[in-house]
Design an enzyme around this catalytic site. Structure first.
Site, mmCIF file in Angstrom:
data_model
loop_
_atom_site.group_PDB
_atom_site.id
_atom_site.type_symbol
_atom_site.label_atom_id
_atom_site.label_comp_id
_atom_site.label_asym_id
_atom_site.label_seq_id
_atom_site.Cartn_x
_atom_site.Cartn_y
_atom_site.Cartn_z
ATOM 1 N N CYS A 1 -18.041 -12.859 -40.228
ATOM 2 C CA CYS A 1 -18.007 -13.044 -41.679
ATOM 3 C C CYS A 1 -16.594 -13.127 -42.227
ATOM 4 O O CYS A 1 -16.374 -13.692 -43.297
ATOM 5 C CB CYS A 1 -18.793 -11.942 -42.377
ATOM 6 S SG CYS A 1 -18.199 -10.278 -42.008
ATOM 7 N N GLU B 1 -22.505 -6.177 -48.176
ATOM 8 C CA GLU B 1 -21.430 -6.791 -47.397
ATOM 9 C C GLU B 1 -21.844 -8.223 -47.130
ATOM 10 O O GLU B 1 -22.713 -8.488 -46.289
ATOM 11 C CB GLU B 1 -21.219 -6.023 -46.085
ATOM 12 C CG GLU B 1 -20.833 -4.560 -46.267
ATOM 13 C CD GLU B 1 -19.426 -4.364 -46.791
ATOM 14 O OE1 GLU B 1 -18.720 -5.373 -47.022
ATOM 15 O OE2 GLU B 1 -19.017 -3.210 -46.978
ATOM 16 N N VAL C 1 -29.275 -13.949 -49.712
ATOM 17 C CA VAL C 1 -30.193 -12.848 -49.431
ATOM 18 C C VAL C 1 -29.729 -11.578 -50.130
ATOM 19 O O VAL C 1 -30.536 -10.747 -50.559
ATOM 20 C CB VAL C 1 -30.339 -12.628 -47.912
ATOM 21 C CG1 VAL C 1 -31.306 -11.486 -47.622
ATOM 22 C CG2 VAL C 1 -30.830 -13.904 -47.236
ATOM 23 N N GLY C 2 -28.412 -11.418 -50.295
ATOM 24 C CA GLY C 2 -27.891 -10.262 -51.014
ATOM 25 C C GLY C 2 -28.430 -10.179 -52.432
ATOM 26 O O GLY C 2 -28.712 -9.077 -52.937
ATOM 27 N N GLY D 1 -25.151 -9.449 -44.877
ATOM 28 C CA GLY D 1 -25.761 -10.761 -44.687
ATOM 29 C C GLY D 1 -25.184 -11.770 -45.655
ATOM 30 O O GLY D 1 -24.044 -11.642 -46.114
ATOM 31 N N SER D 2 -25.977 -12.757 -45.996
ATOM 32 C CA SER D 2 -25.503 -13.860 -46.831
ATOM 33 C C SER D 2 -25.587 -13.511 -48.310
ATOM 34 O O SER D 2 -26.399 -12.666 -48.718
ATOM 35 C CB SER D 2 -26.350 -15.110 -46.571
ATOM 36 O OG SER D 2 -27.665 -14.927 -47.087
ATOM 37 N N PRO D 3 -24.781 -14.174 -49.150
ATOM 38 C CA PRO D 3 -24.881 -13.938 -50.591
ATOM 39 C C PRO D 3 -26.268 -14.248 -51.151
ATOM 40 O O PRO D 3 -26.746 -13.538 -52.034
ATOM 41 C CB PRO D 3 -23.814 -14.881 -51.170
ATOM 42 C CG PRO D 3 -22.811 -15.033 -50.073
ATOM 43 C CD PRO D 3 -23.619 -15.025 -48.804
#
Length: 464
Positions: free
Chosen positions: A247, A213, A195-196, A191-193
């Site tokens: 991505c 990822e 949310v990461g 997902g997105s940075p």
């Protein structure tokens, strides 16, 4: 599913995994992978229909980008599983003379896979392949933004595996938050940075390992020595497959001033050939929802209002958005700062590769970097002076599907790696085993007599 139901489901999975720990060997793992492959093949028509419902995705593109990579990954894992699982012998040193050392891959335990919406089938099932190959139990949390594919994954998994080996828990953010509160042994998130960071913080509460990822703004360079026809074909495919919601799609394009006009002509021609009808093309997927479609339209409006020029207008009709090319993009525009994740490609002219390298290095490290040029020295200079999760030279996006290469980011674009043996290692604990055969080390155990001190001194001189 409410919180109590989720907690009970995860507890049952952990209990089943503990009971199976000594019996889930190579034969059982291969059988699980074979069941998964059979389920994917049996459900192919349903997979195509689900992706069509969620994305308007053309069937050939779904086969190419969602189904075939999964089947290839399963086949690769089954062929190489024996070698991956085999203990690896390790050489010794002076202080371990008389011992034997090996590294034994061991399943991490119970794992959580949080899948994204952009490739909702591939990026849920791909990590599951690695988790099963490594001997783990797994919970898959598909994206709620692709409900048809989420329901399909739940049905496919329930038909292929017992619920104490693999289970699917559907739902939105609230479900993800409850899952992240559970004591998983490993969390695999795509997902997105932004949310990461949340996922990593939640995993830290249980000291769980993570694979992240993520994404970022992946640059693409067309150098003065590029084969322009090849570059146009690969960039059009890499950027506009899945309507740009990839991505590792080229996010923005640097084109050398000596070839810019010729290249743009070839790129427009290639786009016209592939997606001639623009937004209404049957060969182009749709934006995942109205909110993302509105965001993309806003990025284009903001760029044009601040001086960008539209050199190809693909048009937009709700969630249908055609390939769009922009020129004269500047740093104050939102599209230059935000990951685009859609079929809009900014094209920037450059004169000196040093300025491009400086601009790439001024941003967070990207998930992918692409270079098109026939001059190997020029390509090597760019690759050597930058950092990215992966590099594509004279191609785009297919580095993801190479089973022998690790796929992952660096820094803001990710942590850890996936696919093939690298995915197996991500879901494995590398257990060190040292066995004593005739170690001489007890000769220097206390008490530290004069003789022991002489032996220690001798060892010290030998070791430098």
């Amino acid at each position: 599913m409410d919180r109590d139901g989720i907690v009970a489901r995860v507890a049952a999975l952990r209990a089943g995994n503990d009971a199976r720990r000594l019996t889930f060997g190579m034969a059982e793992r291969r059988a699980a992978l074979e069941r998964l492959a059979a389920a994917v093949k049996a459900e192919e028509a349903t997979i195509l229909a689900a992706l069509r419902e969620d994305f308007g995705k053309p069937a050939p593109e779904t086969v190419l980008t969602e189904i075939l990579p999964v089947l290839q990954e399963i086949g690769h894992a089954r062929r190489h599983l024996r070698a991956w699982m085999a203990p690896r012998r390790v050489g010794g040193s002076l202080n371990t003379l008389g011992t034997s050392a090996r590294i034994v891959p061991q399943a991490r335990g119970t794992c959580l896979i949080i899948a994204p919406w952009n490739y909702p089938f591939l990026l849920a099932i791909g990590p599951l392949i690695s988790a099963l190959a490594a001997g783990n139990a797994a919970v898959i949390k598909p994206s709620e933004m692709t409900p048809a594919t989420s329901a399909l994954i739940a049905r496919l998994v329930a038909g292929a595996f017992p619920p104490d080996l693999v289970t699917v828990i559907e739902g939105g953010r609230e479900v993800a938050e409850v899952l992240l509160d559970q004591p998983f042994d490993h969390v695999f998130f795509t997902g997105s940075p932004a949310v990461g960071r949340i996922v990593m913080a939640a995993a830290a509460k249980h000291l769980a390992s993570v694979t992240l990822e993520l994404g970022g703004k992946s640059p693409c360079i067309v150098g003065p020595g590029a084969d322009l026809d090849r570059a146009a074909a690969w960039i059009a495919f890499g950027k506009f497959a899945n309507a740009g919601q990839t991505c590792i799609a080229p996010d923005h394009l640097f084109v050398h001033e000596t070839v810019k006009d010729a290249f743009l002509g070839k790129l427009r021609a290639r786009i016209s050939r592939a997606y001639g009808a623009g937004a209404s093309s049957p060969h182009l997927a749709r934006i995942v929802n109205d909110g993302h479609a509105a965001r993309l339209a806003g990025l284009v409006r903001d760029a044009v209002a601040k001086g960008a020029r539209v050199v190809l207008d693909g048009g937009q009709d709700g969630r249908a958005m055609g390939p769009t090319l922009l020129e004269a993009v500047t740093p104050e525009m939102e599209i230059d700062r935000e990951e685009i994740f859609g079929p809009v490609l900014p094209v920037m002219t450059y004169r000196d590769e040093a300025e491009v390298i400086a601009r790439i290095n001024a941003r967070p490290k990207p998930l992918a970097l692409y270079v098109f040029d026939r001059d190997r020295a020029r390509v090597d200079r760019v690759v050597g002076a930058t950092t990215s999760g992966s590099v594509g030279v004279n191609l785009t996006v297919v580095q993801f599907s190479h089973a022998g290469l690790p796929f992952g980011g660096v820094g803001n674009s990710g942590l850890g790696a996936a696919h093939g043996e690298h995915g197996f290692r991500a879901f494995s604990h590398e257990r060190a085993v040292l066995a004593n055969r005739f170690s001489a080390l007890p000769a220097v155990f206390p008490p530290y007599t004069a003789g022991v001190k002489r032996l220690i001194g001798l060892a010290r001189r030998m070791l430098g």
